[in-house]
Design a protein around this motif. Structure first.
Motif, PDB file in Angstrom:
ATOM      1  N   PRO A 199      11.263  14.159  -0.495  1.00 53.26           N
ATOM      2  CA  PRO A 199      11.590  14.221   0.941  1.00 53.26           C
ATOM      3  C   PRO A 199      10.706  13.372   1.852  1.00 53.26           C
ATOM      4  O   PRO A 199      11.228  12.679   2.731  1.00 53.26           O
ATOM      5  N   GLU A 200       9.398  13.372   1.651  1.00 55.64           N
ATOM      6  CA  GLU A 200       8.536  12.594   2.557  1.00 55.64           C
ATOM      7  C   GLU A 200       8.754  11.090   2.400  1.00 55.64           C
ATOM      8  O   GLU A 200       8.697  10.339   3.360  1.00 55.64           O
ATOM      9  N   THR A 201       9.062  10.650   1.202  1.00 68.12           N
ATOM     10  CA  THR A 201       9.359   9.238   0.976  1.00 68.12           C
ATOM     11  C   THR A 201      10.725   8.888   1.559  1.00 68.12           C
ATOM     12  O   THR A 201      10.891   7.861   2.209  1.00 68.12           O
ATOM     13  N   ALA A 202      11.696   9.755   1.338  1.00 65.33           N
ATOM     14  CA  ALA A 202      13.045   9.526   1.869  1.00 65.33           C
ATOM     15  C   ALA A 202      13.016   9.455   3.391  1.00 65.33           C
ATOM     16  O   ALA A 202      13.711   8.644   3.993  1.00 65.33           O
ATOM     17  N   ASP A 203      12.183  10.296   4.019  1.00 65.39           N
ATOM     18  CA  ASP A 203      12.073  10.294   5.473  1.00 65.39           C
ATOM     19  C   ASP A 203      11.606   8.931   5.979  1.00 65.39           C
ATOM     20  O   ASP A 203      12.186   8.376   6.909  1.00 65.39           O
ATOM     21  N   LEU A 204      10.579   8.390   5.380  1.00 69.96           N
ATOM     22  CA  LEU A 204      10.077   7.067   5.772  1.00 69.96           C
ATOM     23  C   LEU A 204      11.111   5.982   5.469  1.00 69.96           C
ATOM     24  O   LEU A 204      11.366   5.105   6.280  1.00 69.96           O
ATOM     25  N   PHE A 205      11.719   6.049   4.300  1.00 73.62           N
ATOM     26  CA  PHE A 205      12.620   5.002   3.827  1.00 73.62           C
ATOM     27  C   PHE A 205      13.888   4.885   4.657  1.00 73.62           C
ATOM     28  O   PHE A 205      14.452   3.810   4.784  1.00 73.62           O
ATOM     29  N   THR A 206      14.342   5.991   5.232  1.00 70.11           N
ATOM     30  CA  THR A 206      15.584   5.969   6.005  1.00 70.11           C
ATOM     31  C   THR A 206      15.360   5.998   7.519  1.00 70.11           C
ATOM     32  O   THR A 206      16.318   5.913   8.279  1.00 70.11           O
ATOM     33  N   VAL A 259      16.698  -1.871  17.229  1.00 72.03           N
ATOM     34  CA  VAL A 259      16.560  -0.906  16.143  1.00 72.03           C
ATOM     35  C   VAL A 259      16.011  -1.644  14.926  1.00 72.03           C
ATOM     36  O   VAL A 259      16.538  -2.691  14.541  1.00 72.03           O
ATOM     37  N   VAL A 260      14.947  -1.089  14.338  1.00 74.43           N
ATOM     38  CA  VAL A 260      14.347  -1.689  13.142  1.00 74.43           C
ATOM     39  C   VAL A 260      14.097  -0.590  12.104  1.00 74.43           C
ATOM     40  O   VAL A 260      13.959   0.582  12.448  1.00 74.43           O
ATOM     41  N   ASP A 261      14.039  -0.990  10.854  1.00 76.01           N
ATOM     42  CA  ASP A 261      13.678  -0.049   9.798  1.00 76.01           C
ATOM     43  C   ASP A 261      12.196   0.272   9.918  1.00 76.01           C
ATOM     44  O   ASP A 261      11.369  -0.625  10.100  1.00 76.01           O
ATOM     45  N   ALA A 262      11.849   1.546   9.816  1.00 74.99           N
ATOM     46  CA  ALA A 262      10.443   1.947   9.862  1.00 74.99           C
ATOM     47  C   ALA A 262       9.696   1.387   8.654  1.00 74.99           C
ATOM     48  O   ALA A 262       8.503   1.106   8.730  1.00 74.99           O
ATOM     49  N   PHE A 263      10.413   1.230   7.559  1.00 77.75           N
ATOM     50  CA  PHE A 263       9.835   0.644   6.344  1.00 77.75           C
ATOM     51  C   PHE A 263      10.683  -0.570   5.979  1.00 77.75           C
ATOM     52  O   PHE A 263      11.609  -0.476   5.181  1.00 77.75           O
ATOM     53  N   PRO A 264      10.386  -1.724   6.609  1.00 76.48           N
ATOM     54  CA  PRO A 264      11.185  -2.915   6.299  1.00 76.48           C
ATOM     55  C   PRO A 264      10.950  -3.367   4.867  1.00 76.48           C
ATOM     56  O   PRO A 264       9.833  -3.262   4.348  1.00 76.48           O
ATOM     57  N   LEU A 265      12.007  -3.842   4.248  1.00 79.04           N
ATOM     58  CA  LEU A 265      11.914  -4.268   2.861  1.00 79.04           C
ATOM     59  C   LEU A 265      12.853  -5.444   2.645  1.00 79.04           C
ATOM     60  O   LEU A 265      14.053  -5.332   2.889  1.00 79.04           O
ATOM     61  N   ASP A 310       0.817  -1.220   0.000  1.00 78.79           N
ATOM     62  CA  ASP A 310       0.000   0.000   0.000  1.00 78.79           C
ATOM     63  C   ASP A 310       0.846   1.263   0.000  1.00 78.79           C
ATOM     64  O   ASP A 310       0.309   2.364   0.040  1.00 78.79           O
ATOM     65  N   THR A 311       2.158   1.114  -0.011  1.00 80.04           N
ATOM     66  CA  THR A 311       3.059   2.265   0.061  1.00 80.04           C
ATOM     67  C   THR A 311       3.604   2.606  -1.317  1.00 80.04           C
ATOM     68  O   THR A 311       3.978   1.725  -2.076  1.00 80.04           O
ATOM     69  N   GLU A 312       3.621   3.889  -1.601  1.00 79.76           N
ATOM     70  CA  GLU A 312       4.231   4.365  -2.836  1.00 79.76           C
ATOM     71  C   GLU A 312       5.533   5.078  -2.499  1.00 79.76           C
ATOM     72  O   GLU A 312       5.550   6.000  -1.686  1.00 79.76           O
ATOM     73  N   LEU A 313       6.611   4.617  -3.108  1.00 79.30           N
ATOM     74  CA  LEU A 313       7.893   5.302  -2.988  1.00 79.30           C
ATOM     75  C   LEU A 313       7.967   6.280  -4.158  1.00 79.30           C
ATOM     76  O   LEU A 313       7.893   5.869  -5.314  1.00 79.30           O
ATOM     77  N   LEU A 314       8.079   7.554  -3.836  1.00 83.54           N
ATOM     78  CA  LEU A 314       8.073   8.591  -4.869  1.00 83.54           C
ATOM     79  C   LEU A 314       9.502   9.081  -5.119  1.00 83.54           C
ATOM     80  O   LEU A 314      10.182   9.524  -4.193  1.00 83.54           O
ATOM     81  N   PHE A 315       9.920   9.003  -6.370  1.00 85.99           N
ATOM     82  CA  PHE A 315      11.253   9.425  -6.780  1.00 85.99           C
ATOM     83  C   PHE A 315      11.157  10.724  -7.567  1.00 85.99           C
ATOM     84  O   PHE A 315      10.185  10.949  -8.291  1.00 85.99           O
ATOM     85  N   VAL A 316      12.200  11.541  -7.435  1.00 82.45           N
ATOM     86  CA  VAL A 316      12.201  12.835  -8.124  1.00 82.45           C
ATOM     87  C   VAL A 316      12.049  12.623  -9.631  1.00 82.45           C
ATOM     88  O   VAL A 316      12.548  11.637 -10.180  1.00 82.45           O
TER      89      VAL A 316
END
Length: 183
Positions: free
Chosen positions: A80-87, A120-126, A19-25
């Protein structure tokens, strides 16, 4: 008069994961991509000392570092909002409750060490296989540039498919020996 029209992308590129969209520039300048990719390669080089034949020497910290470098590379190309979640890294307790969030791995680790029973875990595990798919997409998108390839069919230079049926067992006329004079 020759004329060439170049269109710049204005809409973000999207990778859908669940359900998540990763948005790239929409567009990345060549230097930005090359610089980010160079940093990724340096981080991967540091982790390349992994010997798969001797897993007793496997250092989980090196693997985590390589995975974080890959996330950092991808995040540089995200909105930026995607990068924030991803990192983002979350420090969670045994129940899975997020106690604190960080973007720096050392800070997250230090906080977790101060709080017993946390990790410590990734907020967006992949999963790694999906991370590699995203990497391939991004490298092709910004590095190779799908629109910059020649507009030829991918099969234009392929060999023709073999004919059906069995191969003949007869002798080719070019291989039949010919009488030579004097023999």
């Amino acid at each position: 008069m020759a004329r060439k029209k170049i269109t710049l992308n204005t809409e973000p590129h999207v990778v859908e994961i669940g359900d998540t969209e990763l948005l790239f520039v929409p567009e990345v300048m060549g230097d930005e991509f090359v610089e980010a990719f160079g940093e990724l390669k340096e981080a991967q080089k540091a982790a390349s000392g992994i010997d798969l034949d001797d897993l007793s020497t496997l250092d989980p910290a090196m693997i985590r570092g390589a995975a974080r470098a890959m996330r950092a590379f991808l995040a540089r190309l995200m909105l930026p909002e995607t990068a924030d979640l991803f990192t983002r890294l979350d420090v969670v307790d045994r129940a899975g409750t997020v106690l604190e969030s960080f973007h720096d791995q050392d800070e997250a680790k230090a906080f977790a060490e101060e709080h017993e029973g946390t990790k410590v875990v990734d907020a967006f595990p992949l999963p790694d296989r999906h991370m590699i798919t995203v990497m391939e997409f991004v490298v092709e998108l910004y590095g190779a540039g799908a629109e910059e390839r020649p507009p030829t069919s991918s099969s234009a230079s392929s060999k023709p498919s073999p004919k059906g049926g069995r191969r003949g067992m007869g002798v080719s006329p070019s291989r039949v020996s010919t009488p030579a004079s004097g023999r």
